[in-house]
Design a protein around this motif. Sequence first.
Motif, PDB file in Angstrom:
ATOM      1  N   GLU A 117      34.236  42.189  39.677  1.00 31.83           N
ATOM      2  CA  GLU A 117      35.120  43.041  38.878  1.00 31.83           C
ATOM      3  C   GLU A 117      36.442  43.273  39.598  1.00 31.83           C
ATOM      4  OE1 GLU A 117      30.876  44.862  38.465  1.00 31.83           O
ATOM      5  OE2 GLU A 117      32.156  44.059  40.045  1.00 31.83           O
ATOM      6  N   SER A 168      38.689  43.688  34.569  1.00 32.46           N
ATOM      7  CA  SER A 168      38.331  42.303  34.324  1.00 32.46           C
ATOM      8  C   SER A 168      37.127  41.934  35.181  1.00 32.46           C
ATOM      9  CB  SER A 168      39.504  41.380  34.643  1.00 32.46           C
ATOM     10  OG  SER A 168      39.210  40.058  34.279  1.00 32.46           O
ATOM     11  N   CYS A 169      36.316  41.053  34.659  1.00 38.10           N
ATOM     12  CA  CYS A 169      35.135  40.582  35.386  1.00 38.10           C
ATOM     13  C   CYS A 169      35.125  39.058  35.316  1.00 38.10           C
ATOM     14  CB  CYS A 169      33.870  41.160  34.759  1.00 38.10           C
ATOM     15  SG  CYS A 169      32.333  40.562  35.459  1.00 38.10           S
ATOM     16  N   ALA A 170      35.140  38.432  36.480  1.00 38.42           N
ATOM     17  CA  ALA A 170      35.107  36.975  36.559  1.00 38.42           C
ATOM     18  C   ALA A 170      33.689  36.522  36.883  1.00 38.42           C
ATOM     19  CB  ALA A 170      36.073  36.487  37.631  1.00 38.42           C
ATOM     20  N   ARG A 205      35.959  38.892  25.615  1.00 39.24           N
ATOM     21  CA  ARG A 205      35.578  37.849  26.550  1.00 39.24           C
ATOM     22  C   ARG A 205      36.329  36.572  26.237  1.00 39.24           C
ATOM     23  NH1 ARG A 205      29.333  36.985  26.221  1.00 39.24           N
ATOM     24  NH2 ARG A 205      29.790  35.263  27.659  1.00 39.24           N
ATOM     25  N   LYS A 215      37.653  30.860  30.143  1.00 38.85           N
ATOM     26  CA  LYS A 215      38.073  31.342  31.460  1.00 38.85           C
ATOM     27  C   LYS A 215      36.942  32.031  32.225  1.00 38.85           C
ATOM     28  CE  LYS A 215      42.914  32.046  30.170  1.00 38.85           C
ATOM     29  NZ  LYS A 215      44.026  33.021  30.085  1.00 38.85           N
ATOM     30  N   ASN A 216      35.788  32.180  31.583  1.00 36.56           N
ATOM     31  CA  ASN A 216      34.636  32.844  32.203  1.00 36.56           C
ATOM     32  C   ASN A 216      34.957  34.273  32.606  1.00 36.56           C
ATOM     33  OD1 ASN A 216      33.372  30.402  31.899  1.00 36.56           O
ATOM     34  ND2 ASN A 216      33.010  30.043  34.065  1.00 36.56           N
ATOM     35  N   THR A 217      35.603  34.986  31.717  1.00 35.88           N
ATOM     36  CA  THR A 217      35.952  36.368  32.010  1.00 35.88           C
ATOM     37  C   THR A 217      35.564  37.298  30.862  1.00 35.88           C
ATOM     38  OG1 THR A 217      38.173  36.076  31.118  1.00 35.88           O
ATOM     39  CG2 THR A 217      37.899  35.759  33.494  1.00 35.88           C
ATOM     40  N   ASP A 251      36.673  41.325  29.747  1.00 34.30           N
ATOM     41  CA  ASP A 251      37.591  42.419  30.040  1.00 34.30           C
ATOM     42  C   ASP A 251      37.168  43.702  29.340  1.00 34.30           C
ATOM     43  OD1 ASP A 251      40.641  40.404  30.002  1.00 34.30           O
ATOM     44  OD2 ASP A 251      39.058  40.634  31.487  1.00 34.30           O
ATOM     45  N   CYS A 288      30.256  45.312  35.704  1.00 28.78           N
ATOM     46  CA  CYS A 288      29.966  44.370  34.638  1.00 28.78           C
ATOM     47  C   CYS A 288      28.611  43.751  34.927  1.00 28.78           C
ATOM     48  CB  CYS A 288      31.053  43.322  34.478  1.00 28.78           C
ATOM     49  SG  CYS A 288      31.099  42.035  35.699  1.00 28.78           S
TER      50      CYS A 288
END
Length: 124
Positions: free
Chosen positions: A6, A21-23, A72, A76-78, A80, A96
């Motif tokens: 996060e 944001s969470c990657a 989501r 981008k594999n994220t 928010d 997340c």
Amino acid sequence: QVQLVESGGGLVQAGDSLRLSCAASGRTFSSVTMGWFRQAPGKEREFVAAISRSGVNVVYADSVKGRFTISRDNAKNTVDLQMNSLKPEDTAVYYCAADRSVLVHATYQNYDYWGQGTQVTVSS
């Protein structure tokens, strides 16, 4: 396995906005349901919002409905969390989480993978 990181937390004033944001990395991102939870000192972990694999279905806690938006980007594999009209009671560590189930759950016990959390502090 899914690794989650996060970012975006911080100190803001009541009424301000913040975007978390969470990657994600590891398992195919589009195969997991994603959720945001929060935990304030001395309190249990609390559901905030969740989004289905495709992004079509979203669920919010009553306390944030109308103020927070989860989204989501599977390319981008994220995932928010846009937080508007923040209140002091929104102060917490925000996490997340990823759920391998196809269902959208609002209980933390259903989630399989967790990030380390990011602190959000809202001053009055």
